[in-house]
Motif scaffolding. Structure first.
Motif: not given
Length: 397
Positions: A79, A129, A200, A233, A252, A269, A296
């Motif tokens: 990440d 992130h 989330h 992502h 997430d 997810e 991702h």
């Protein structure tokens, strides 16, 4: 002679028939859900490699490329973020483990194929992130998560002058975001979607800030047309003066309620294959979806010969085991036809790979790989990887 038996009474025959039908349906469902496909393909050394995966989540058919292993990254990194400027790949921040995050930049030189430099990030800057973009000299780092585990995101943004290695702060984003889609387009720094403050809930907001030569020309971010589907992502690419959003997910990990260290807890997810394009600044247009849902991939792309190349990622979880399934294909999006194809296979499946392209070679480094050819789920430990494969024009077109 067999003894004659009386037929079952109607009151017993009907329930028995219904039970038999239910049993047959259960068996059929079990057989379908457990169906597998087995492939045997030649590996890099001519050996046969067996694969046995659930049919729904099997690797897509793709040519097998010969990859060359390069010098390992200085640290494991998940990440994190990256930007390529010329023959240099700037690799920024990221997790070393859930309890340890990086606060520095490593630099890979494609000409010498060596890791050549390391320098620190600002102590107040996010450690994972992040959104990130570059104009060829300045690297803009936007919002993201500060600290390990699932700690809160911050609003602060920074810019790096790659010539002087000096950092400066930009105006803060209106609200914090996790892994927002970020790009420079038409003189403005665009930030879209990502995860909201709870990590989330997907965000749909879209902001932009006028920037030039590493400086903000405005004091506040401007609201732009919201994106059709939010979440973190995803790949965000500018090509042919158009802005593209590719893949991503909704939902997430979230911090565990009451945890003093914001320990990560899994949440539902949804990974998607949606692709959107903004070409006039007024309306998003939905394009052909990716060959499979993919997430991702925010820094797992390069632009080559009027095509966008994307490596790896994660796809939908297995419906029974609920384990994350990693992606090992190399996807191509033709910017002329706006169509997708699968052009190659990576040496292993991997998420959050950091990609680069130089002198005919496609590179990737860092990320988290699979457990092996027969198991597409992620390994517990992060990997230090550096790989490259030579790409011919035939592979790109």
């Amino acid at each position: 002679m067999a003894a004659l038996t009386k037929p079952l009474p109607l009151r017993l025959a009907i329930p028995l028939a219904l039970a038999l039908l239910l049993a047959l349906a259960f068996v059929a469902d079990f057989l379908v859900s457990s169906t597998t496909t087995t492939k045997k393909v030649k590996g890099n050394h001519g050996k046969l490699v067996g694969r046995s995966l659930n049919a729904t989540y099997a690797d897509l058919p793709a040519p097998r490329w010969d990859w060359e292993e390069m010098p390992a990254a200085p640290v494991p990194r998940l990440d994190g973020a990256s930007v390529q400027i010329g023959d240099l790949l700037y690799v920024v921040a990221g997790y070393e483990s859930l309890d340890h995050v990086h606060s520095h930049v490593d630099v890979y030189n494609f000409t010498s194929n060596t890791w050549t430099e390391r320098f620190d990030m600002p102590k107040e800057m996010s450690n994972s992130h992040l959104g990130m973009a570059s104009d060829g000299r300045y690297i803009y780092a936007v919002t993201g998560q500060f600290g390990p585990q699932c700690r809160p995101a911050i609003r602060r943004n920074f810019v790096l002058d790659t010539k002087t290695k000096e950092w400066h702060e930009l105006p803060p984003l209106p609200v914090p975001r996790y892994a927002p889609a970020t790009q420079l387009w038409r003189g403005r720094l665009h930030v879209m979607g990502g995860g909201k403050e709870d990590r989330h809930e997907p965000g749909l907001e879209h902001w932009s800030l006028a920037v030039k030569d590493g400086k903000a020309l405005e004091n506040e971010w401007r609201a732009e047309i919201p994106i059709p589907r939010g979440g973190p992502h995803r790949a965000c690419v500018v090509a042919n003066d158009k802005l593209f959003l590719i893949g991503g997910q909704e939902g997430d990990f979230m911090p565990k309620p009451g945890s003093p260290v914001f320990k990560c807890a899994r949440r539902h997810e949804v990974v998607y294959s949606d692709v959107y394009m903004l070409d006039n600044g007024a309306k998003w247009k939905q394009l052909s979806p990716m060959p499979k849902p993919d997430s991702h991939i925010e820094f797992a792309w390069v632009v080559v010969n009027n095509s966008i190349i994307i490596v790896g990622g994660t796809t939908e979880k297995h419906p029974i085991t609920k384990k994350m399934i990693l992606v090992g294909e190399v996807f191509l999006f033709d910017l002329g036809t706006l169509k997708w194809s699968v052009i190659g296979r990576m040496p292993f499946r991997i998420k959050t790979a950091l990609a680069g392209y130089f002198d005919g070679w496609l590179y990737f480094t860092s990320g988290q790989r699979d457990r092996g050819p027969d198991d597409p789920t992620r390994r517990k430990l992060l990997v230090l990887c550096g790989e490259r494969s030579c790409m011919s024009d035939a592979q790109i077109f």
